[in-house]
Design a protein around this motif. Sequence first.
Motif, PDB file in Angstrom:
ATOM      1  N   ASP A   1       3.727  15.874   0.628  1.00 46.90           N
ATOM      2  CA  ASP A   1       2.760  16.956   0.419  1.00 46.90           C
ATOM      3  C   ASP A   1       2.290  17.003  -1.032  1.00 46.90           C
ATOM      4  O   ASP A   1       1.108  17.275  -1.309  1.00 46.90           O
ATOM      5  CB  ASP A   1       3.379  18.297   0.809  1.00 46.90           C
TER       6      ASP A   1
ATOM      7  N   LYS B   1      -0.708  13.522   7.782  1.00 45.34           N
ATOM      8  CA  LYS B   1      -0.113  14.816   8.110  1.00 45.34           C
ATOM      9  C   LYS B   1      -0.980  15.498   9.166  1.00 45.34           C
ATOM     10  O   LYS B   1      -2.171  15.731   8.946  1.00 45.34           O
ATOM     11  CB  LYS B   1      -0.023  15.692   6.857  1.00 45.34           C
TER      12      LYS B   1
ATOM     13  N   ARG C   1      -5.037  21.513   1.076  1.00 47.59           N
ATOM     14  CA  ARG C   1      -4.438  21.001   2.314  1.00 47.59           C
ATOM     15  C   ARG C   1      -5.449  20.297   3.216  1.00 47.59           C
ATOM     16  O   ARG C   1      -5.175  20.062   4.389  1.00 47.59           O
ATOM     17  CB  ARG C   1      -3.740  22.111   3.105  1.00 47.59           C
TER      18      ARG C   1
END
Length: 419
Positions: A20, A178, A125
């Motif tokens: 991340d 992801k 994100r």
Amino acid sequence: MIISHSYKIKPNQEQITKIDNWLELLRRHWNYALGQRLDWLNRTRCRVDRCSIISSPIGEIPIRPDYHFQSGELKQTKKLFPEYKEIYFEVQQNNLRRLDKSWQRWLVPDQTGKRFGRPKFKKSRKLRSLSFSRVNHPKAAIKFDGKQIIISRFGAIPVIVHRLIPEGFTIKTATLTKKADGYYVSFSLEDKSVPSQIPTDNIKTAVGIDVGLKEFLTTNTGETVSVPNLYRKAQSSLARKQGQADRKETGSNNWKKAQNKVARLHQHIARQREDFHYKTAHKLVKEHDLIALEDLNIKGLARNTKLSKSIYDVAWGAFLEKLNAVAVKRGVHVVKVTPHNTSQNCSNCGHKVPKTLSVRTHSCPKCGIVLDRDENAAMNILNKALNEVGIILSACGGLDISQPVKQETFETWVQLSLF
């Protein structure tokens, strides 16, 4: 031939945190590099002897920030921001390559004269993947031993290998992604051999298909595949989950959990649609040597119409891409024809029978044939495709499934014979 296999991976919490963090740093670098390109474009958008009413350069005009320039600045980036030293050089280069590809698709038209949209700055994100250029190479940063991927700065990550790598294929690249339900690795596989298409003389079965909203597709023989309406069926559940997310405080843990539930439902719908497309494509390719379809402008059909949601739900474009990919592997011909008058012309005599979209039956006043509108269109599509390939045969009679279609050429005329 190049194919890709995607596998789910099971990183531990420390590895998840590092992945991340890398994605966030790459997102920031993407935004900086994009801003650098847009700034250069605004400074140089007019000629030297003309003054722009939008902007004018102050001081020296910077060097054009193309991929090579920005890639050369990576060393300076690591000096100014030490956290980038942890990320592999090739991963940062691949991130810049993706940006450069999007930039070129925006500025340079393709073969059809079409240009894609401007690259966008990515919100938090929203950058979800990082890629490696080499796998299982002595100097590669990532290796795959059949059970786990090994990255020196991450350690070993278990892989759920639900299908084996095909024999003869070499792993070229790897991409960590992801998604809503976890992390995945996608391998790009290459095989030097290329499947050859079935020779035209050996085509035994051909089918014309007409896609629609009443039925997902209709063949020239009258067979139909129903529309699954996957998004429509999940619409009420999706609205409920989105409402729950809207009532949470933005940025809180409960808000993130609610957003993840919405993303998981969207992912489930997409996977259902993909499974339906692949099963339909494999069935068509398995049963026919030539598949004829319309070259549709799907975005144009969905623009300014009440049927746009249904058109995007059935996803004709995604289905046609999968059909092409499956057909290439088996050597099956896929012929796209112009959709002009395929629904209006009579497939039996060629007479034009104008009809609105609400009229679902084709009734020719000249020859008296009565057919379903979509079946008539599928016959016309097949006739056009056969003419393009060089096989002249009416779609009404169909092709003989037991004998190949052979074309014999004489001095002044062409005759089609079946033997």
